[in-house]
Design a protein around this motif. Sequence first.
Motif, PDB file in Angstrom:
ATOM      1  N   GLU A   1       0.900  -1.145  -0.225  1.00 55.70           N
ATOM      2  CA  GLU A   1      -0.223  -0.091   0.169  1.00 55.70           C
ATOM      3  C   GLU A   1       0.841   1.337  -0.021  1.00 55.70           C
ATOM      4  O   GLU A   1       0.658   2.234  -0.933  1.00 55.70           O
TER       5      GLU A   1
ATOM      6  N   ARG B   1       2.260   1.803  -3.394  1.00 49.48           N
ATOM      7  CA  ARG B   1       1.306   2.030  -4.343  1.00 49.48           C
ATOM      8  C   ARG B   1       0.996   3.464  -4.444  1.00 49.48           C
ATOM      9  O   ARG B   1       0.746   4.038  -5.597  1.00 49.48           O
ATOM     10  N   ARG B   2       0.918   4.012  -3.270  1.00 50.02           N
ATOM     11  CA  ARG B   2       0.739   5.473  -3.060  1.00 50.02           C
ATOM     12  C   ARG B   2       1.735   6.458  -3.020  1.00 50.02           C
ATOM     13  O   ARG B   2       1.566   7.668  -3.344  1.00 50.02           O
TER      14      ARG B   2
ATOM     15  N   ASN C   1       3.454   7.071  -8.690  1.00 50.72           N
ATOM     16  CA  ASN C   1       2.698   7.445  -8.125  1.00 50.72           C
ATOM     17  C   ASN C   1       2.771   8.548  -7.200  1.00 50.72           C
ATOM     18  O   ASN C   1       1.964   9.183  -6.444  1.00 50.72           O
TER      19      ASN C   1
ATOM     20  N   VAL D   1       1.852   7.067   5.543  1.00 52.64           N
ATOM     21  CA  VAL D   1       1.606   7.896   4.274  1.00 52.64           C
ATOM     22  C   VAL D   1       1.355   9.268   4.442  1.00 52.64           C
ATOM     23  O   VAL D   1       1.915  10.213   3.691  1.00 52.64           O
TER      24      VAL D   1
ATOM     25  N   THR E   1       4.022  12.124   3.137  1.00 56.45           N
ATOM     26  CA  THR E   1       3.509  13.173   2.296  1.00 56.45           C
ATOM     27  C   THR E   1       3.916  14.298   2.745  1.00 56.45           C
ATOM     28  O   THR E   1       3.992  15.398   1.998  1.00 56.45           O
TER      29      THR E   1
END
Length: 269
Positions: A5, A8-9, A14, A176, A180
């Motif tokens: 996960e 993926r993010r 991505n 995440v 970010t």
Amino acid sequence: MDRDELTRRLVHPNGPYAGIEVVAATGSTNADLLARPDPVDRTVLIAEEQTAGEGRRGRSWISPSGGLYLSVHYRPGVPAHRLPWLTLLAGVALVNVAASVGVSAGLKWPNDLLLGPDQRKGAGVLASTHEHGIVLGIGLNVRPLPGDVPLAPGGLQPTSLADEGADEADRTELAVRLLTELDRWEAPWRDANGDPLVSGLHEEYARHCVTLGQEVRVELAGDVDLLGTARYLEADGTLVVRDGAGHDHVVPAGDVVHLRATGGGGRPR
């Protein structure tokens, strides 16, 4: 921790990161990245548990299971004298992550994350430079802490997001959000050649720094203490403290203890 996960993010194309690795346990994520011969820019290493975490000034960092322990290798290409801003940048990212889960937060200079109404310590930050760049390590307490975690330097009580009533405790989601937020501030800081004023980082950090305007004791090297009022941050991130005689002292490093609030904050006019 869900590596798929995270990849993926957050991993190219991505996201901004070159790769993310998750390990069950290690001594120190910082040490592991530093030991790699030629790590790629924006490589991330996350550990479920650290057994030999390190804090500032060579102290050990307690890393109980249930926390978020990660390091990022950067090759920002900015002047060396601006690299210390990366740890202050991490503090800004942590404040924003805490706010995103409903926990009030502030920063004790230089990068202690203070959580909740009692302003207890919830995270540690350490950066280490080497010939290939700089490794930024962050340890964030997520789940409830056991009762035997010792006090942080300066007598700060330890805490965690869960202990302060966070509405999100999933560590994959928190990773995440943290990664970010790091990119949100590191990318413009890098684009500005590490200039904290041009990138807006200086203003954002000062907005969250609860040390400014406080009466403080700064524990310096050689068992020397400086008492005074924390006034503002210089452009290089150093703290300016005015003593009782009205003299300003530039503090590049040291442990700060908040004594009592004096009101106000930010750079004097």
